[in-house]
Design a protein around this motif. Structure first.
Motif, PDB file in Angstrom:
ATOM      1  N   UNK A  51     -28.689  -1.717  39.815  1.00  0.00           N
ATOM      2  CA  UNK A  51     -28.387  -1.401  41.215  1.00  0.00           C
ATOM      3  C   UNK A  51     -28.280  -2.658  42.084  1.00  0.00           C
ATOM      4  N   UNK A  52     -28.714  -3.816  41.575  1.00  0.00           N
ATOM      5  CA  UNK A  52     -28.597  -5.072  42.316  1.00  0.00           C
ATOM      6  C   UNK A  52     -27.281  -5.799  42.022  1.00  0.00           C
ATOM      7  N   UNK A  53     -26.481  -5.297  41.101  1.00  0.00           N
ATOM      8  CA  UNK A  53     -25.237  -5.950  40.725  1.00  0.00           C
ATOM      9  C   UNK A  53     -24.041  -5.322  41.401  1.00  0.00           C
ATOM     10  N   UNK A  54     -22.867  -5.846  41.222  1.00  0.00           N
ATOM     11  CA  UNK A  54     -22.633  -7.098  40.517  1.00  0.00           C
ATOM     12  C   UNK A  54     -22.921  -8.320  41.402  1.00  0.00           C
ATOM     13  N   UNK A  55     -23.283  -9.415  40.762  1.00  0.00           N
ATOM     14  CA  UNK A  55     -23.526 -10.683  41.444  1.00  0.00           C
ATOM     15  C   UNK A  55     -22.735 -11.766  40.723  1.00  0.00           C
ATOM     16  N   UNK A  56     -22.108 -12.657  41.476  1.00  0.00           N
ATOM     17  CA  UNK A  56     -21.347 -13.743  40.864  1.00  0.00           C
ATOM     18  C   UNK A  56     -22.287 -14.812  40.331  1.00  0.00           C
ATOM     19  N   UNK A  57     -21.921 -15.361  39.196  1.00  0.00           N
ATOM     20  CA  UNK A  57     -22.689 -16.450  38.595  1.00  0.00           C
ATOM     21  C   UNK A  57     -21.915 -17.753  38.775  1.00  0.00           C
ATOM     22  N   UNK A  58     -22.649 -18.860  38.875  1.00  0.00           N
ATOM     23  CA  UNK A  58     -22.034 -20.178  38.903  1.00  0.00           C
ATOM     24  C   UNK A  58     -21.361 -20.547  40.206  1.00  0.00           C
ATOM     25  N   UNK A  59     -21.637 -19.814  41.274  1.00  0.00           N
ATOM     26  CA  UNK A  59     -20.980 -20.074  42.558  1.00  0.00           C
ATOM     27  C   UNK A  59     -21.336 -21.446  43.133  1.00  0.00           C
TER      28      UNK A  59
END
Length: 66
Positions: A51-59
């Motif tokens: 429920x906390x996603x989606x989140x970008x990685x490597x920003x």
């Protein structure tokens, strides 16, 4: 544009996302030429709730042309 998104613990996907746009006078666009996954991206890799996603990685770990 392609981005690395984390949807939950262990669920990482590379997907097409809309191109970024300038919205405010203080914004800037960077054409990324290299990036990586930071250690702070790895903490949620083992524990992120769906429920906390989606989140970008490597920003915040990139270099490129402004």
């Amino acid at each position: 544009m392609r981005a690395t998104l984390m949807y939950g613990a262990g669920d990482v996907r590379i997907e097409n996302v809309p191109d970024s746009v300038i919205k405010h006078p203080t914004d800037g666009l960077v054409r990324t030429t290299a990036s990586c996954v930071c250690g702070s991206d790895l903490h949620p890799y083992g524990s992120m709730k769906r429920e906390d996603g989606p989140a970008r990685m490597g920003q915040h770990e990139s270099s490129g042309i402004v």
